[in-house]
Design a protein around this motif. Structure first.
Motif, PDB file in Angstrom:
ATOM      1  N   MET A 110       0.844  -1.196   0.000  1.00 19.57           N
ATOM      2  CA  MET A 110       0.000   0.000   0.000  1.00 19.57           C
ATOM      3  C   MET A 110       0.880   1.248   0.000  1.00 19.57           C
ATOM      4  O   MET A 110       1.926   1.271   0.635  1.00 19.57           O
TER       5      MET A 110
ATOM      6  N   HIS B 254      -9.575   8.245  -3.187  1.00 17.07           N
ATOM      7  CA  HIS B 254      -9.795   7.538  -1.922  1.00 17.07           C
ATOM      8  C   HIS B 254      -9.346   8.394  -0.744  1.00 17.07           C
ATOM      9  O   HIS B 254     -10.055   8.511   0.267  1.00 17.07           O
TER      10      HIS B 254
ATOM     11  N   ASP C  92       0.514   9.350  -0.620  1.00 20.11           N
ATOM     12  CA  ASP C  92      -0.857   9.868  -0.646  1.00 20.11           C
ATOM     13  C   ASP C  92      -0.883  11.387  -0.733  1.00 20.11           C
ATOM     14  O   ASP C  92      -1.703  11.964  -1.467  1.00 20.11           O
TER      15      ASP C  92
ATOM     16  N   ASP D 108      -7.347   6.816  -8.667  1.00 22.00           N
ATOM     17  CA  ASP D 108      -8.201   6.082  -7.720  1.00 22.00           C
ATOM     18  C   ASP D 108      -7.708   6.273  -6.289  1.00 22.00           C
ATOM     19  O   ASP D 108      -8.512   6.489  -5.365  1.00 22.00           O
ATOM     20  N   ARG D 109      -6.386   6.194  -6.113  1.00 25.71           N
ATOM     21  CA  ARG D 109      -5.830   6.355  -4.767  1.00 25.71           C
ATOM     22  C   ARG D 109      -6.016   7.792  -4.267  1.00 25.71           C
ATOM     23  O   ARG D 109      -6.344   8.021  -3.095  1.00 25.71           O
TER      24      ARG D 109
ATOM     25  N   LEU E 190       1.785   4.911 -10.316  1.00 25.54           N
ATOM     26  CA  LEU E 190       0.783   5.860  -9.830  1.00 25.54           C
ATOM     27  C   LEU E 190       0.792   7.186 -10.574  1.00 25.54           C
ATOM     28  O   LEU E 190      -0.210   7.908 -10.557  1.00 25.54           O
TER      29      LEU E 190
END
Length: 210
Positions: free
Chosen positions: A1, A73, A7, A69-70, A52
């Motif tokens: 992850m 989220h 992120d 998508d990440r 990514l």
């Protein structure tokens, strides 16, 4: 992850093109994250290796489908938490960003679902940014940046950029809030039909309905 650092990069890349079309450059990414350009270069390489982002040297950074998508989220987490803090704990809209930056990496999916359900599954956060649903879908009306709105244009405040807490507070003091009507009039602005004096920098952080 992906890590919390991953992120944060992905959210910043996504957010850059959320309200305008030009992709983000490495130098803009470094400025937005307050990180040295050399560190950004290394992280972008890692993100690209993880599938990514796509990037060529000195070129723009773009999200892949997996990166998007990440990012969505994490933005769902961030914006639901901001909404929760305002509605349930009485935070002002200029106080929630930093709190959400911490909490978005720590709460469970079960708690996030409970927050969403308790709040009535809101579609927008306190600043007007769209909250992605659990499938990553977002809603947004046609918009115009206040600085680019023509004289005579009138529209609801759709969104206010949340990056400058002091400016957010000044806008709140002036009565600006998502949903209020702003009109670009000769010689000044009108808020819900009455003259209003906006603080410096306001034109570049407020979006109206087109």
């Amino acid at each position: 992850m992906p890590s919390p650092a991953f992120d944060d990069y992905l959210k910043t890349v996504y957010s850059h093109t959320e309200w305008q079309d030009a992709p983000i450059t490495p130098s803009q990414l470094a400025a937005a994250l307050a990180i040295a350009p050399s560190s950004v270069t290394e992280m972008v390489k890692k993100l690209a290796a993880a599938g990514l982002v796509s990037h060529v040297p000195y070129g723009a950074v773009r999200l892949t489908d997996a990166g998007r998508d990440r990012a969505l989220h994490m933005l769902r987490r961030h914006r639901l938490i901001e909404t929760w803090l305002v509605r349930e704990f009485g935070y002002a809209w200029h106080e929630v960003h930093d709190e959400a930056e911490v909490l978005e990496h720590t709460i469970s999916d079960r708690l996030l679902e409970g927050i969403d359900q308790r709040l009535g599954r809101p579609r927008f956060d306190p600043h007007g940014d769209a909250i992605p649903d659990a499938e990553g879908r977002v809603e947004r009306e046609p918009f115009v940046l206040l600085a680019e709105a023509a004289v005579g244009h009138s529209g609801r405040v759709l969104r206010v950029n949340d990056r400058d807490p002091e400016l957010l507070q000044a806008l709140e003091d002036a009565g600006i809030a998502v949903g209020h009507e702003l009109t670009v009039a000769d010689g000044g602005m009108q808020l819900d039909g009455s003259p209003v004096e906006l603080p410096d920098g306001a034109l570049d952080v407020i979006w109206l309905t087109a």
